[in-house]
Design a protein around this motif. Structure first.
Motif, PDB file in Angstrom:
ATOM      1  N   GLN A  44       0.899  -1.318   0.026  1.00  0.00           N
ATOM      2  CA  GLN A  44      -0.074   0.074   0.134  1.00  0.00           C
ATOM      3  C   GLN A  44       0.855   1.324  -0.108  1.00  0.00           C
ATOM      4  O   GLN A  44       1.356   1.564   0.981  1.00  0.00           O
ATOM      5  N   PRO A  45       1.209   1.817  -1.378  1.00  0.00           N
ATOM      6  CA  PRO A  45       2.054   3.139  -1.317  1.00  0.00           C
ATOM      7  C   PRO A  45       1.233   4.162  -0.471  1.00  0.00           C
ATOM      8  O   PRO A  45       0.248   4.241  -0.744  1.00  0.00           O
ATOM      9  N   ARG A  46       2.082   4.923   0.098  1.00  0.00           N
ATOM     10  CA  ARG A  46       1.633   6.164   0.916  1.00  0.00           C
ATOM     11  C   ARG A  46       1.533   7.398   0.311  1.00  0.00           C
ATOM     12  O   ARG A  46       2.616   7.436  -0.393  1.00  0.00           O
ATOM     13  N   PRO A  47       0.852   8.330   0.250  1.00  0.00           N
ATOM     14  CA  PRO A  47       0.912   9.545  -0.064  1.00  0.00           C
ATOM     15  C   PRO A  47       2.468  10.192   0.077  1.00  0.00           C
ATOM     16  O   PRO A  47       2.935   9.890   1.233  1.00  0.00           O
ATOM     17  N   GLY A  48       2.952  10.832  -0.793  1.00  0.00           N
ATOM     18  CA  GLY A  48       4.458  11.378  -0.897  1.00  0.00           C
ATOM     19  C   GLY A  48       5.352  10.687  -1.192  1.00  0.00           C
ATOM     20  O   GLY A  48       6.528  11.377  -1.290  1.00  0.00           O
ATOM     21  N   LEU A  49       5.361   9.447  -1.619  1.00  0.00           N
ATOM     22  CA  LEU A  49       6.158   8.575  -2.110  1.00  0.00           C
ATOM     23  C   LEU A  49       7.055   9.049  -3.478  1.00  0.00           C
ATOM     24  O   LEU A  49       6.337   9.458  -4.477  1.00  0.00           O
ATOM     25  N   ALA A  50       8.256   9.289  -3.532  1.00  0.00           N
ATOM     26  CA  ALA A  50       8.860   9.810  -4.731  1.00  0.00           C
ATOM     27  C   ALA A  50       9.035   8.618  -5.636  1.00  0.00           C
ATOM     28  O   ALA A  50       8.907   7.295  -5.352  1.00  0.00           O
ATOM     29  N   TRP A  51       8.729   8.772  -6.865  1.00  0.00           N
ATOM     30  CA  TRP A  51       8.841   7.697  -7.771  1.00  0.00           C
ATOM     31  C   TRP A  51       9.578   8.083  -9.210  1.00  0.00           C
ATOM     32  O   TRP A  51      10.028   9.336  -9.551  1.00  0.00           O
ATOM     33  N   GLN A  52      10.047   6.887 -10.045  1.00  0.00           N
ATOM     34  CA  GLN A  52      10.471   6.924 -11.377  1.00  0.00           C
ATOM     35  C   GLN A  52       9.473   6.311 -12.258  1.00  0.00           C
ATOM     36  O   GLN A  52       9.112   5.377 -12.039  1.00  0.00           O
ATOM     37  N   TRP A  53       9.054   7.074 -13.147  1.00  0.00           N
ATOM     38  CA  TRP A  53       8.264   6.497 -14.340  1.00  0.00           C
ATOM     39  C   TRP A  53       9.075   6.358 -15.817  1.00  0.00           C
ATOM     40  O   TRP A  53       9.222   7.292 -16.465  1.00  0.00           O
ATOM     41  N   GLY A 224      -7.202  18.528  -7.540  1.00  0.00           N
ATOM     42  CA  GLY A 224      -8.111  18.356  -6.228  1.00  0.00           C
ATOM     43  C   GLY A 224      -8.881  17.151  -6.479  1.00  0.00           C
ATOM     44  O   GLY A 224      -9.440  16.693  -5.102  1.00  0.00           O
ATOM     45  N   ARG A 225      -9.229  16.789  -7.594  1.00  0.00           N
ATOM     46  CA  ARG A 225     -10.311  15.719  -7.801  1.00  0.00           C
ATOM     47  C   ARG A 225      -9.666  14.382  -7.135  1.00  0.00           C
ATOM     48  O   ARG A 225     -10.310  13.363  -6.998  1.00  0.00           O
ATOM     49  N   LEU A 226      -8.513  14.272  -7.147  1.00  0.00           N
ATOM     50  CA  LEU A 226      -7.645  13.074  -6.660  1.00  0.00           C
ATOM     51  C   LEU A 226      -7.372  13.121  -5.033  1.00  0.00           C
ATOM     52  O   LEU A 226      -6.849  11.968  -4.612  1.00  0.00           O
ATOM     53  N   THR A 227      -7.861  14.091  -4.340  1.00  0.00           N
ATOM     54  CA  THR A 227      -8.081  14.310  -2.916  1.00  0.00           C
ATOM     55  C   THR A 227      -8.462  13.064  -2.360  1.00  0.00           C
ATOM     56  O   THR A 227      -7.909  12.539  -1.000  1.00  0.00           O
ATOM     57  N   PRO A 228      -9.677  12.287  -2.776  1.00  0.00           N
ATOM     58  CA  PRO A 228      -9.909  11.175  -2.004  1.00  0.00           C
ATOM     59  C   PRO A 228      -8.998  10.077  -1.482  1.00  0.00           C
ATOM     60  O   PRO A 228      -9.037   9.363  -0.637  1.00  0.00           O
ATOM     61  N   PHE A 229      -7.950   9.869  -2.895  1.00  0.00           N
ATOM     62  CA  PHE A 229      -6.876   8.772  -2.632  1.00  0.00           C
ATOM     63  C   PHE A 229      -6.239   9.179  -1.435  1.00  0.00           C
ATOM     64  O   PHE A 229      -5.751   8.444  -0.526  1.00  0.00           O
ATOM     65  N   ILE A 230      -5.723  10.464  -1.485  1.00  0.00           N
ATOM     66  CA  ILE A 230      -4.901  10.816  -0.199  1.00  0.00           C
ATOM     67  C   ILE A 230      -5.521  10.875   0.852  1.00  0.00           C
ATOM     68  O   ILE A 230      -4.869  10.434   1.976  1.00  0.00           O
ATOM     69  N   GLU A 231      -6.819  11.274   0.914  1.00  0.00           N
ATOM     70  CA  GLU A 231      -7.301  11.138   2.449  1.00  0.00           C
ATOM     71  C   GLU A 231      -7.690   9.603   2.622  1.00  0.00           C
ATOM     72  O   GLU A 231      -7.775   9.405   3.910  1.00  0.00           O
ATOM     73  N   ALA A 232      -7.743   8.730   1.869  1.00  0.00           N
ATOM     74  CA  ALA A 232      -7.577   7.382   2.233  1.00  0.00           C
ATOM     75  C   ALA A 232      -6.318   6.798   2.581  1.00  0.00           C
ATOM     76  O   ALA A 232      -6.354   5.487   2.758  1.00  0.00           O
ATOM     77  N   GLY A 233      -5.294   7.594   2.507  1.00  0.00           N
ATOM     78  CA  GLY A 233      -4.006   7.162   2.573  1.00  0.00           C
ATOM     79  C   GLY A 233      -3.356   6.250   1.631  1.00  0.00           C
ATOM     80  O   GLY A 233      -2.426   5.531   1.646  1.00  0.00           O
ATOM     81  N   LYS A 234      -3.847   6.737   0.494  1.00  0.00           N
ATOM     82  CA  LYS A 234      -3.451   6.146  -0.970  1.00  0.00           C
ATOM     83  C   LYS A 234      -2.617   7.047  -1.656  1.00  0.00           C
ATOM     84  O   LYS A 234      -3.127   8.171  -1.973  1.00  0.00           O
ATOM     85  N   ALA A 235      -1.361   6.654  -2.202  1.00  0.00           N
ATOM     86  CA  ALA A 235      -0.461   7.715  -3.017  1.00  0.00           C
ATOM     87  C   ALA A 235      -1.136   8.049  -4.367  1.00  0.00           C
ATOM     88  O   ALA A 235      -1.922   7.101  -4.766  1.00  0.00           O
TER      89      ALA A 235
END
Length: 273
Positions: A44-53, A224-235
């Motif tokens: 379960q990746p948490r909000p704020g994790l840095a990444w490479q794509w 702002g539409r992605l806020t539900p993921f952040i509030e759920a603790g999801k990156a």
């Protein structure tokens, strides 16, 4: 001739059956009970994790010192994934689930009946996601590939066909049904799964997906539409292609998005917030 079973034996058998029933079967939903146990171990990746794509070619593990890499599931090997794991990284498997690609090794598995219009990328055509019985086994094999190579999660691409000119009369309900199927087959294989774009359906799909991947929400003033993921603790793993970091990073940090600037070809170059 039948043999009559003593009453105490019948009672014992019934008790054993009752006890075993608590360890098998379903949990009242779509998932078997053993899948429910697997889900507890999902990354379960948490909000704020840095990444490479990096989707252009084989992964360069030295390109970015970050805890998460998102790479192409076909182009990279189990050894590539293992190398990233040895460096302490989690690895996401990019797989296209919404369009046929003429450059993939399983291209002949798709019957012509599921191939729609071009999606604007060379060699790609939208899929008729209503044909669940045709597409599910193909996607299961693709996710088997991700699991067998050791990936931790899947990034299923193009899961918003209903909002595009695909050549098929796809509805929002068709997309919800398909996207939930995609999430289930990932979870059944012990893989976390991200919701790629598809912002309008976040409220309905938040519970089914473990993180989000988004392109250009800042450019279209939609982050702002992605806020539900952040509030759920999801990156929320987010990229912009045209907006400079100075213009979107302050909002990204406030919203706790994992944001960076990339070039559209998604090579090794990145400019993180």
């Amino acid at each position: 001739m039948s043999i009559r079973t003593p009453a105490y034996v019948t009672l014992l058998a019934a008790l054993v059956t009752w006890a075993l029933s608590g360890c098998s079967g379903t949990d009242g939903g779509d998932r078997p009970a053993d899948t429910r146990e697997t889900a507890k171990a999902l990354w379960q990746p948490r909000p704020g994790l840095a990444w490479q794509w990096q989707l252009d070619g084989k992964v360069d593990p030295s390109a970015a010192d970050v805890p998460v890499y998102d790479i192409d599931g076909f182009e990279n090997s189990a050894a590539d994934v293992a190398r990233l794991h040895r460096d302490g990284r989690k690895v996401i498997c990019y797989i296209n689930v919404g369009a046929w690609e003429d450059f993939r090794p399983d291209k002949d598995a798709f019957p012509r009946s599921v191939l729609g219009k071009s999606n604007g990328w060379a060699g790609e055509r939208w899929l008729d996601i209503r044909q669940i019985s045709v597409l599910r086994p193909i996607m299961e094999r693709r996710f088997d590939l991700c699991r067998d190579k050791g990936f931790d999660a899947v990034e299923p691409d193009l899961v918003e066909g209903y909002g595009n000119d695909t050549g098929f009369p796809l509805t929002a309900h068709d997309q919800l049904r398909y996207n939930r199927m995609i999430a289930r087959i990932a979870h059944e294989r012990g893989l976390s799964v991200g919701l790629k774009n598809d912002l309008p359906q976040i409220p309905q799909l938040l519970a089914d997906f473990d993180f989000a991947v988004n392109e250009e929400c800042a450019q279209y003033d939609e982050c702002g539409r992605l806020t539900p993921f952040i509030e759920a603790g999801k990156a929320v793993f987010h990229v912009e292609y045209a907006v400079p970091t100075a213009a979107f990073c302050p909002d990204s940090r406030r919203l706790k998005l994992s944001s960076m600037l990339k070039k559209p070809e998604l090579g090794v170059w990145r400019e993180p917030c």
